[in-house]
Design an enzyme around this catalytic site. Structure first.
Site, PDB file in Angstrom:
ATOM      1  N   SER A  83      35.715  59.449  83.349  1.00 27.79           N
ATOM      2  CA  SER A  83      35.633  59.893  81.945  1.00 27.79           C
ATOM      3  C   SER A  83      37.037  60.260  81.461  1.00 27.79           C
ATOM      4  CB  SER A  83      34.756  61.138  81.831  1.00 27.79           C
ATOM      5  OG  SER A  83      33.444  60.856  82.217  1.00 27.79           O
TER       6      SER A  83
ATOM      7  N   ARG B 270      34.355  71.639  83.503  1.00 27.69           N
ATOM      8  CA  ARG B 270      35.592  70.873  83.747  1.00 27.69           C
ATOM      9  C   ARG B 270      36.828  71.756  83.624  1.00 27.69           C
ATOM     10  NH1 ARG B 270      32.065  67.638  84.858  1.00 27.69           N
ATOM     11  NH2 ARG B 270      32.212  65.388  84.548  1.00 27.69           N
TER      12      ARG B 270
ATOM     13  N   GLU C 173      40.154  64.570  79.202  1.00 25.64           N
ATOM     14  CA  GLU C 173      39.749  65.193  80.451  1.00 25.64           C
ATOM     15  C   GLU C 173      40.818  64.933  81.505  1.00 25.64           C
ATOM     16  OE1 GLU C 173      37.406  63.949  83.780  1.00 25.64           O
ATOM     17  OE2 GLU C 173      35.661  64.757  82.735  1.00 25.64           O
TER      18      GLU C 173
HETATM   19  N1  EPU Z   1      26.586  56.464  75.721  1.00 27.26           N
HETATM   20  C1  EPU Z   1      26.615  55.452  74.789  1.00 27.26           C
HETATM   21  N2  EPU Z   1      27.596  54.517  74.865  1.00 27.26           N
HETATM   22  C2  EPU Z   1      28.558  54.561  75.822  1.00 27.26           C
HETATM   23  C3  EPU Z   1      28.550  55.593  76.766  1.00 27.26           C
HETATM   24  C4  EPU Z   1      27.540  56.559  76.703  1.00 27.26           C
HETATM   25  O1  EPU Z   1      25.767  55.374  73.911  1.00 27.26           O
HETATM   26  O2  EPU Z   1      29.424  53.675  75.829  1.00 27.26           O
HETATM   27  C5  EPU Z   1      25.500  57.461  75.658  1.00 27.26           C
HETATM   28  C6  EPU Z   1      24.565  57.284  76.850  1.00 27.26           C
HETATM   29  O3  EPU Z   1      23.560  56.363  76.578  1.00 27.26           O
HETATM   30  C7  EPU Z   1      24.019  58.674  77.036  1.00 27.26           C
HETATM   31  C8  EPU Z   1      25.177  59.571  76.604  1.00 27.26           C
HETATM   32  O4  EPU Z   1      26.040  58.756  75.823  1.00 27.26           O
HETATM   33  O5  EPU Z   1      22.960  58.903  76.138  1.00 27.26           O
HETATM   34  C9  EPU Z   1      25.924  60.177  77.778  1.00 27.26           C
HETATM   35  O6  EPU Z   1      26.483  59.180  78.599  1.00 27.26           O
HETATM   36  P1  EPU Z   1      26.374  59.244  80.192  1.00 27.26           P
HETATM   37  O7  EPU Z   1      25.031  59.590  80.628  1.00 27.26           O
HETATM   38  O8  EPU Z   1      27.019  58.003  80.702  1.00 27.26           O
HETATM   39  O9  EPU Z   1      27.216  60.499  80.683  1.00 27.26           O
HETATM   40  P2  EPU Z   1      28.533  61.185  80.112  1.00 27.26           P
HETATM   41  O10 EPU Z   1      28.161  62.420  79.396  1.00 27.26           O
HETATM   42  O11 EPU Z   1      29.341  60.218  79.372  1.00 27.26           O
HETATM   43  C10 EPU Z   1      29.087  62.795  82.127  1.00 27.26           C
HETATM   44  C11 EPU Z   1      30.345  63.091  82.902  1.00 27.26           C
HETATM   45  C12 EPU Z   1      30.519  62.056  84.015  1.00 27.26           C
HETATM   46  C13 EPU Z   1      29.299  62.127  84.919  1.00 27.26           C
HETATM   47  C14 EPU Z   1      28.053  61.814  84.057  1.00 27.26           C
HETATM   48  C15 EPU Z   1      26.765  61.944  84.837  1.00 27.26           C
HETATM   49  C16 EPU Z   1      31.828  64.159  81.296  1.00 27.26           C
HETATM   50  C17 EPU Z   1      33.014  63.995  80.401  1.00 27.26           C
HETATM   51  N3  EPU Z   1      31.468  63.066  81.985  1.00 27.26           N
HETATM   52  O12 EPU Z   1      29.291  61.545  81.485  1.00 27.26           O
HETATM   53  O13 EPU Z   1      31.675  62.414  84.760  1.00 27.26           O
HETATM   54  O14 EPU Z   1      29.391  61.195  85.977  1.00 27.26           O
HETATM   55  O15 EPU Z   1      27.968  62.766  82.966  1.00 27.26           O
HETATM   56  O16 EPU Z   1      26.453  63.279  85.050  1.00 27.26           O
HETATM   57  O17 EPU Z   1      31.282  65.245  81.390  1.00 27.26           O
HETATM   58  C18 EPU Z   1      33.996  62.018  85.112  1.00 27.26           C
HETATM   59  O18 EPU Z   1      34.170  63.213  84.864  1.00 27.26           O
HETATM   60  O19 EPU Z   1      34.960  61.256  85.407  1.00 27.26           O
HETATM   61  C19 EPU Z   1      32.654  61.468  85.044  1.00 27.26           C
HETATM   62  C20 EPU Z   1      32.427  60.180  85.233  1.00 27.26           C
END
Ligand code: EPU
Length: 332
Positions: free
Chosen positions: A231, A158, A327
């Protein structure tokens, strides 16, 4: 360039109420080259999808609406394309799939424009856009057009030169090398499970794109219905030792070892653990299916979003000792 006041509410995916003091649309390169600014406008607006705008944007707002996709070269299974900065990212991903220019399918449905993609090196489902970029064309304020290689862009999670040195460049076009020989990437997140629902074992890139679209639609709110910027915070990176300490109390904590003695944690999980998921304060809140996404329930201002986000940062810091970093960019 024609500068005039403009309501920016329709031009930011958060739907925040905001006014630009002085706005102009950039639709052709000649306009930029004739204007030849020595310094950056206060705000350069692309798809407006990664911003929190304050109510009054003073100074100049430049809206980049440069359009066009040009095939530069076809070599075997690969195609090199140049895409103008104002092209909508998702529409380009779909257009690329239709032409069998594969390799971007994991990045389907990310809001924003092509010109914004390198700035924060957009990424999802195990793919970062820097893996497909071969060149970035940019206007360097006070100097003229510049051609940057991927190394020049200093891409990281990022992050890029454009994010680290805001006000130095205006991205005008991006070159991608795409093709039919990139192996599909399905190991990350819920992609495999989603493909299994459709009983697909050896997915094609369009099938991977469809799975990504389905997953994103389930987890992330459609900004045209519920304003948001995806995010809101970055996933924090901490030391292995600190992660091991936290795991004693939180054995279910999601963790992604980075292999360099550091561990990436899920900001969404941390925020969720603090009870923010689905919580609303005034016009803003955390989305009910993904706590990492702050949403505008209607009529919110950037100042309200900022106050709410600072509350989240404080509570997460108190509970886990981790400082979340935004972010999204806050524009004053
Ligand atoms: N989780 C929770 N509760 C929540 C949200 C998430 O327990 O309310 C847990 C999920 O169950 C999972 C972990 O946290 O175990 C990660 O969550 P998720 O898979 O939704 O992905 P993320 O790490 O939050 C990242 C990117 C997203 C991208 C997704 C998929 C960042 C900051 N965000 O999200 O990017 O779409 O992975 O690859 O790196 C964006 O940048 O705007 C964005 C949406």
């Amino acid at each position: 360039m024609n500068w005039s006041p403009q309501d920016l509410t329709p031009f930011n995916t958060f739907g925040l109420t905001a006014k630009a003091e002085s706005y102009a649309a950039l639709t052709h390169m000649d306009q930029l080259l004739a204007w030849a600014p020595k310094s950056a406008p206060e705000l350069v607006l692309g798809g407006g999808s990664n911003l929190v705008l304050s109510s009054e944007i003073t100074g100049k707002t430049l809206h980049v609406l440069l359009k066009g996709v040009e095939v530069l070269e076809e070599k075997g299974s690969r195609t090199c394309v140049r895409v103008s900065a104002g092209v909508n990212w998702h529409q380009f991903v779909i257009y690329a799939l239709q032409n069998r220019w594969y390799g971007l399918e994991n990045l389907a449905l990310i809001p924003g424009t092509v010109g914004a993609a390198p700035v924060q090196n957009i990424g999802a489902y195990g793919l970062e856009v820097c893996e497909r970029i071969t060149s970035v064309y940019a206007y360097e304020y006070g100097s003229g057009m510049a051609h940057l290689s991927p190394e020049d862009c200093q891409f990281a999670y990022r992050d890029s030169l454009f994010k680290r040195e805001p006000g130095r460049f205006l991205i005008t076009a991006v070159d991608f090398e795409l093709g039919t020989d990139f192996p599909v990437r399905t190991h990350y997140g819920a992609i495999e499970a989603q493909l299994a629902l459709h009983e697909i074992e050896n997915p094609t890139p369009p099938q991977v794109a469809r799975a990504v679209i389905e997953i994103r639609n389930k987890k992330l709110p459609d900004w045209s219905l519920l304003g948001n910027s995806g995010s809101f915070f970055k996933n924090p990176v901490i030391s292995k030792e600190k992660a091991e300490q936290l795991l004693i109390n939180y054995p279910d904590m999601p963790k992604y070892p980075l292999g360099n003695g550091q561990v990436k944690l899920a900001a969404g999980w941390l925020i969720d653990q603090c009870g923010f998921k689905g919580k609303q304060v005034g016009n803003v809140g955390c989305y009910k299916n993904q706590a990492l996404v702050i949403v505008n329930h209607g009529g919110a201002t950037g100042e309200e979003v900022l106050t709410f986000s600072e509350k989240i940062v404080d509570v997460v810091k108190d509970k886990f000792g981790i400082s979340l970093e935004r972010e999204v960019r806050f524009i004053e």
